[in-house]
Design a protein around this motif. Structure first.
Motif, PDB file in Angstrom:
ATOM      1  N   GLY A  30       0.817  -1.200   0.000  1.00 19.06           N
ATOM      2  CA  GLY A  30       0.000   0.000   0.000  1.00 19.06           C
ATOM      3  C   GLY A  30       0.847   1.245   0.000  1.00 19.06           C
ATOM      4  O   GLY A  30       2.058   1.190  -0.170  1.00 19.06           O
ATOM      5  N   ARG A  31       0.165   2.361   0.222  1.00 17.40           N
ATOM      6  CA  ARG A  31       0.844   3.646   0.260  1.00 17.40           C
ATOM      7  C   ARG A  31       0.027   4.609   1.094  1.00 17.40           C
ATOM      8  O   ARG A  31      -1.149   4.370   1.364  1.00 17.40           O
ATOM      9  CB  ARG A  31       1.060   4.197  -1.137  1.00 17.40           C
ATOM     10  CG  ARG A  31      -0.245   4.475  -1.864  1.00 17.40           C
ATOM     11  CD  ARG A  31      -0.068   4.844  -3.308  1.00 17.40           C
ATOM     12  NE  ARG A  31       0.379   6.215  -3.462  1.00 17.40           N
ATOM     13  CZ  ARG A  31       0.883   6.692  -4.585  1.00 17.40           C
ATOM     14  NH1 ARG A  31       1.006   5.915  -5.633  1.00 17.40           N
ATOM     15  NH2 ARG A  31       1.274   7.928  -4.664  1.00 17.40           N
ATOM     16  N   LYS A  32       0.636   5.700   1.461  1.00 14.34           N
ATOM     17  CA  LYS A  32      -0.063   6.735   2.193  1.00 14.34           C
ATOM     18  C   LYS A  32       0.225   8.061   1.505  1.00 14.34           C
ATOM     19  O   LYS A  32       1.383   8.396   1.246  1.00 14.34           O
ATOM     20  CB  LYS A  32       0.387   6.776   3.655  1.00 14.34           C
ATOM     21  CG  LYS A  32      -0.521   7.600   4.525  1.00 14.34           C
ATOM     22  CD  LYS A  32      -0.311   7.282   5.996  1.00 14.34           C
ATOM     23  CE  LYS A  32      -1.356   7.977   6.837  1.00 14.34           C
ATOM     24  NZ  LYS A  32      -1.265   7.589   8.237  1.00 14.34           N
ATOM     25  N   ASP A  33      -0.837   8.780   1.160  1.00 14.09           N
ATOM     26  CA  ASP A  33      -0.719  10.057   0.461  1.00 14.09           C
ATOM     27  C   ASP A  33      -1.314  11.172   1.305  1.00 14.09           C
ATOM     28  O   ASP A  33      -2.299  10.961   2.017  1.00 14.09           O
ATOM     29  CB  ASP A  33      -1.478  10.002  -0.879  1.00 14.09           C
ATOM     30  CG  ASP A  33      -0.867   9.009  -1.843  1.00 14.09           C
ATOM     31  OD1 ASP A  33       0.359   9.043  -2.030  1.00 14.09           O
ATOM     32  OD2 ASP A  33      -1.621   8.198  -2.406  1.00 14.09           O
ATOM     33  N   TRP A  34      -0.726  12.351   1.198  1.00 16.90           N
ATOM     34  CA  TRP A  34      -1.225  13.532   1.881  1.00 16.90           C
ATOM     35  C   TRP A  34      -1.616  14.565   0.837  1.00 16.90           C
ATOM     36  O   TRP A  34      -0.767  15.003   0.055  1.00 16.90           O
ATOM     37  CB  TRP A  34      -0.156  14.124   2.797  1.00 16.90           C
ATOM     38  CG  TRP A  34       0.079  13.324   4.019  1.00 16.90           C
ATOM     39  CD1 TRP A  34      -0.473  13.535   5.248  1.00 16.90           C
ATOM     40  CD2 TRP A  34       0.921  12.172   4.163  1.00 16.90           C
ATOM     41  NE1 TRP A  34      -0.020  12.583   6.142  1.00 16.90           N
ATOM     42  CE2 TRP A  34       0.834  11.733   5.496  1.00 16.90           C
ATOM     43  CE3 TRP A  34       1.737  11.459   3.283  1.00 16.90           C
ATOM     44  CZ2 TRP A  34       1.530  10.632   5.971  1.00 16.90           C
ATOM     45  CZ3 TRP A  34       2.422  10.368   3.749  1.00 16.90           C
ATOM     46  CH2 TRP A  34       2.310   9.959   5.085  1.00 16.90           C
ATOM     47  N   PRO A  35      -2.891  14.962   0.805  1.00 19.71           N
ATOM     48  CA  PRO A  35      -3.288  16.021  -0.136  1.00 19.71           C
ATOM     49  C   PRO A  35      -2.618  17.335   0.243  1.00 19.71           C
ATOM     50  O   PRO A  35      -2.214  17.520   1.398  1.00 19.71           O
ATOM     51  CB  PRO A  35      -4.802  16.100   0.021  1.00 19.71           C
ATOM     52  CG  PRO A  35      -5.189  15.234   1.158  1.00 19.71           C
ATOM     53  CD  PRO A  35      -3.999  14.454   1.595  1.00 19.71           C
TER      54      PRO A  35
END
Length: 136
Positions: A30-35
């Motif tokens: 998976g991954r984690k993104d920050w807008p």
């Protein structure tokens, strides 16, 4: 860290570098993104379970070091490496003898431009294809 997905793994296999790179990589699902403007606790986590490959991650400088070492040991002086430059343009053509030629415009700063010609060129853009400006 940099994630290497299916296309990246395929490209590294094509240049016979994946086995060496994979020794230093770790699998992630998976991954984690920050807008833009999001706080540290506002990231969106995504877990991928339906992909035909598992993304591998490693430190960007480790990937660069592996590719540099492989280029130097396999090709010696046939490859020129330029540090602290930006590739600001690429044009493709065919020489009179039918060899594929890539002409790179390398920029150290706005006042200094130089061109380098490469035969059968392999370009690594650490920011990914989308930021390369044009598709290869």
């Amino acid at each position: 860290l940099i994630g290497i997905g299916g296309r990246g793994q395929k490209a590294l296999r094509a240049i016979d570098a994946w086995e060496e790179v994979s020794r230093y990589a770790t699998a992630v699902n998976g991954r984690k993104d920050w807008p833009p403007g999001a706080g540290p606790d506002e990231g969106v986590e995504r877990i991928f379970t339906d992909r035909p490959y598992v993304t591998q991650v490693l430190a960007r400088d480790r990937l660069t070091g592996i590719l540099l070492r492989l280029a130097r040991t396999r090709y010696g002086d046939a490859i020129s490496v330029h540090n602290a430059v930006e590739c600001s343009g690429v044009s493709w053509s065919t020489s009179e003898d039918g060899t594929d030629v890539a002409r790179l415009t390398l920029q150290r700063d706005a006042s200094q431009l130089s061109e380098a010609q490469a035969l059968r060129c392999f370009l690594l853009n650490p920011e990914g294809w989308a930021s390369a400006g044009e598709p290869f």
